[in-house]
Scaffold this active site. Structure first.
Site, PDB file in Angstrom:
ATOM      1  CE  LYS A  28      10.614  48.571  18.157  1.00  0.00           C
ATOM      2  NZ  LYS A  28      11.451  48.512  19.365  1.00  0.00           N
TER       3      LYS A  28
ATOM      4  NE  ARG B  76      10.599  55.714  19.804  1.00  0.00           N
ATOM      5  CZ  ARG B  76      10.820  55.224  18.594  1.00  0.00           C
ATOM      6  NH1 ARG B  76      10.383  53.997  18.286  1.00  0.00           N
ATOM      7  NH2 ARG B  76      11.457  55.930  17.685  1.00  0.00           N
TER       8      ARG B  76
END
Length: 286
Positions: free
Chosen positions: A221, A255
């Site tokens: 991210k 995740r």
């Protein structure tokens, strides 16, 4: 006990959720699993490498071309049914904020609805309750789906995260979602700048202390990229470091894009914590 689909996960079990994007424009793989065969190959590989959950998404998180609910369903529903047929014991999650899509994928065999946009469609939790499937309750800072944060501020970011996610979780259970199938997610990058996401990680034990199982979506991210000043394809080491910290602080579900690497990190943390025996123990004993 965390119960998703046919699977029960023990209190100290650290669980991998593998990302399978059914989008042509995902930020990480640029559409590598948009078509069925490479997507199914990705599922097979992820399961072989240790993923217990497959998270299927039909719309990328960031801004881009409009994707209608009908198109999102077209990308996900048939694929969910095929994964259910080929992998009867895997937990199937679908990343959606729309109740129409949630209903369609539940009919096709999904076990978990991953609501990454923080209950923007309150009817999604009603769908989870009606079908008896799990629900991920995420903090997105009130952001609209597929928007980026701009100068967002919090008096106390973790207090806001706790208020929102616990509230969503309690509402879900009140609607009839099985308590043992509800997770909370701090929503790294969603409605947050990099400092917010770092603080959320640093204080993750406060989420764990609520008693709700915590899911973290950290993989490659922007907060990792900005912290280390690395482009998307050079964020794996930063992601794995953040994964190790999150595991030590008690997160349950991860995740990820890189399943094998994450499995090693989680197994090492589990062994250091005393929750897992070493795979081999010969040193000093022969």
């Amino acid at each position: 006990m965390l119960r998703l689909g046919r699977r029960d996960f023990a209190p100290h079990e650290r669980v991998i959720m593998a990302i399978v994007n059914r989008t042509p424009d995902s930020f990480y793989d640029r559409g590598a699993t948009f078509h069925d065969e490479p997507a199914l190959a990705r599922v097979e590989q992820a399961v072989a490498e240790g993923a217990a959950i497959i998270d299927i998404g039909g719309v990328k998180a960031g801004p881009g071309e409009e994707v209608t609910a009908e198109e999102e369903a077209r990308r996900t529903v048939g694929f969910v049914a095929e994964v259910r047929r080929r992998f009867p014991d895997v937990v199937i999650s679908v990343d959606t904020w729309r109740h129409e899509v949630g209903e369609a994928v539940c009919e096709a065999g999904a076990d978990l609805l991953n609501d990454a946009w923080g209950g923007v469609d309150p009817r999604l939790a009603e769908v989870a309750a009606r079908y008896g499937v799990g629900l991920v309750c995420t903090h997105a800072g009130g952001a609209e789906p597929r928007t980026r944060p701009h100068r967002v501020t919090y008096d106390d970011v973790m207090a806001d995260i706790l208020g929102v996610t616990v509230g969503l979780a309690e509402r879900a259970v009140a609607l009839g979602v099985p308590r043992e199938s509800v997770l909370i997610d701090p929503g790294h990058d969603f409605g947050k700048n990099t400092r917010h996401s770092l603080e959320a990680t640093r204080r993750l034990d406060e989420m764990v202390a609520t008693g709700w199982p915590v899911l973290v979506s950290l993989s490659n991210k922007d907060f990792v990229g900005e912290t280390l000043d690395r482009p998307v394809k050079e964020r794996v080491l930063g992601t794995l470091a953040t994964t190790a910290v999150s595991a030590w602080l008690g997160a349950r579900v991860y995740r990820v894009h890189e399943v094998a690497e994450t499995r090693q990190v989680l197994d090492m943390v589990s062994s250091i914590a005393g929750d897992r025996a070493p795979a081999v123990a010969r040193r000093g004993l022969a």
